[in-house]
Enzyme design. Structure first.
Site, mmCIF file in Angstrom:
data_model
loop_
_atom_site.group_PDB
_atom_site.id
_atom_site.type_symbol
_atom_site.label_atom_id
_atom_site.label_comp_id
_atom_site.label_asym_id
_atom_site.label_seq_id
_atom_site.Cartn_x
_atom_site.Cartn_y
_atom_site.Cartn_z
ATOM 1 N N HIS A 123 -2.701 -1.279 -1.614
ATOM 2 C CA HIS A 123 -1.738 -0.492 -0.839
ATOM 3 C C HIS A 123 -2.403 -0.034 0.456
ATOM 4 O O HIS A 123 -3.529 0.466 0.445
ATOM 5 C CB HIS A 123 -1.315 0.719 -1.677
ATOM 6 C CG HIS A 123 -0.298 1.598 -1.054
ATOM 7 N ND1 HIS A 123 -0.567 2.890 -0.658
ATOM 8 C CD2 HIS A 123 1.013 1.388 -0.776
ATOM 9 C CE1 HIS A 123 0.530 3.451 -0.172
ATOM 10 N NE2 HIS A 123 1.498 2.562 -0.230
ATOM 11 N N HIS A 168 10.509 1.609 -4.837
ATOM 12 C CA HIS A 168 9.868 2.820 -4.311
ATOM 13 C C HIS A 168 9.986 4.005 -5.255
ATOM 14 O O HIS A 168 9.912 5.169 -4.824
ATOM 15 C CB HIS A 168 10.470 3.169 -2.943
ATOM 16 C CG HIS A 168 9.484 3.815 -2.007
ATOM 17 N ND1 HIS A 168 9.547 5.139 -1.643
ATOM 18 C CD2 HIS A 168 8.410 3.305 -1.352
ATOM 19 C CE1 HIS A 168 8.559 5.426 -0.809
ATOM 20 N NE2 HIS A 168 7.855 4.315 -0.609
#
Length: 380
Positions: A285, A185
């Site tokens: 995504h 992340h």
């Protein structure tokens, strides 16, 4: 046919939906949103509406170019996200007006379903393991999890060991056959990323996502030498021009453009084609709502290198209705895959009454703010 109105709706939990109406009675839906900055994107859509009102919705490529190139300043996540939602809605209108799903208009499908994955979340190792096993029992073949919480420029052995223990809990619960993506992340800086990636190699991850932030992509060269896992990046990149140096570097194996951030269907298809030229896979995504997911699935249907689809809807309870979607337009899941929708347009029909009601509640969602033990801000 002419565009008569563009209207945005901020709806829970953190989404922004866009409706474009025409004088022919055909309505298109898009999802222009930046997580935590939905109001800003909605305002930008309103500015772009000045150009679109009264126009034929058909010439999508020209509208895209005007809305992108027609201003002196261009690009960036807010501009590209607003443009993305408009683009999605225009494709929805075109498909509905012609009675065809968008993927047929873009050349026809190369697949009729795509593998989906669920994100495993939990504050404890036990919770992570339970949730992972629950997903697998529901038929999923791929999972993704965050390796670590806040982590600094220099990490202790204890921090690395905790990341290893978290991943080990999930891998032990689901076994070696389940594909496991590990998301860092962008929380790790390049030195710590090397230590993390090396320590996690033992779990044979399918991919490691955002080992560093996109602005530090040069570090991928050294990181890639430490793992056999594919390196994935790109959810924060918003145009083909931003993806070009990453692809040309040769150090990324999977890109993750977001069709609600990266200029919509029109631009994301071009990004995927660029990736195919570099022998790079695509995993779109999509931590968003149903319109964004529907746009992703139309792209999954036509992009040869699209292999995995992120999504947050319908996996915890496959029988639960999709939020804001009419019941007859439910997505169909089986064997860890979701079928590419074949209804006209984006393939779903939005329940406008539900959207209007939810918009009266609205939202002001903001991402968490984390701090290190010394009080300095941590990457979330």
């Amino acid at each position: 046919m002419r565009i008569v109105r563009l209207e945005t709706y901020l709806v829970p939990p953190r989404w922004c939906l866009l409706k474009i109406e025409t004088d022919a009675g055909i309505t298109g839906w898009g999802e222009p949103v930046v997580e935590g900055r939905a109001h800003t994107v909605a305002e930008l859509v309103g500015e772009m509406a000045d150009y679109l009102i009264g126009k034929d919705p058909g010439p999508i490529e020209d509208h895209w170019n005007v809305l992108y190139r027609g201003g002196y300043y261009r690009g960036g996540v807010f501009h590209m996200s607003a443009l993305a939602g408009i683009d999605q809605a225009l494709w929805d209108i075109k498909g509905k007006s012609l009675g065809q799903p968008v993927h047929v208009l873009l050349g026809g499908p190369v697949r009729d379903r795509v593998q989906v994955y669920a994100s495993v979340r939990g504050s404890s190792r036990e919770e992570l393991a339970r949730q992972a096993l629950d997903h697998v029992r529901k038929g999923l073949k791929f999972l993704k999890m965050n390796a670590t919480e806040a982590i600094g420029f220099i990490a202790s052995n204890a921090a690395i060991d905790e990341a290893v223990a978290r991943v080990d809990a999930v891998r032990s619960a689901v076994g070696p056959e389940i594909g496991l993506g590990i998301d860092i992340h962008g929380r790790a800086h390049r030195g710590v990323a090397k230590a993390l990636v090396s320590a996690l190699e033992q779990f044979r991850p399918v991919f490691i996502e955002e080992p560093v932030l996109g602005e530090h992509a040069a570090a991928l060269s050294g990181i890639s030498r430490l793992t056999s896992a594919q390196l994935a990046l790109g959810e924060r990149l918003c145009s083909r021009w931003e993806f070009r140096p990453l692809l040309e570097s040769g150090h990324v194996d999977v890109i993750q453009p977001d069709p609600s951030h990266a200029g919509g269907i029109t631009e994301t298809r071009k990004i995927a084609a660029m990736a195919e030229c570099h022998d790079v896979g695509v995993a779109l995504h999509c931590p968003h709502g149903p319109v964004s997911l529907a746009a992703c699935l139309q792209l999954d249907g036509i992009c040869y290198n699209a292999q995995l689809q992120e999504q947050r809807l319908g996996l915890h309870d496959p029988d639960a209705p999709l939020p804001y979607v009419m019941p007859q337009c439910e997505l169909h899941y089986a064997d860890g895959m979701v079928a590419i929708p074949t209804r006209p347009g984006l393939g779903i029909e939005i329940d406008a009454d539900a959207v209007h009601a939810a918009a009266s509640e609205g939202h002001r969602w903001r991402n968490p703010l984390w701090r290190h033990g010394d009080g300095s801000l941590a990457e979330w």
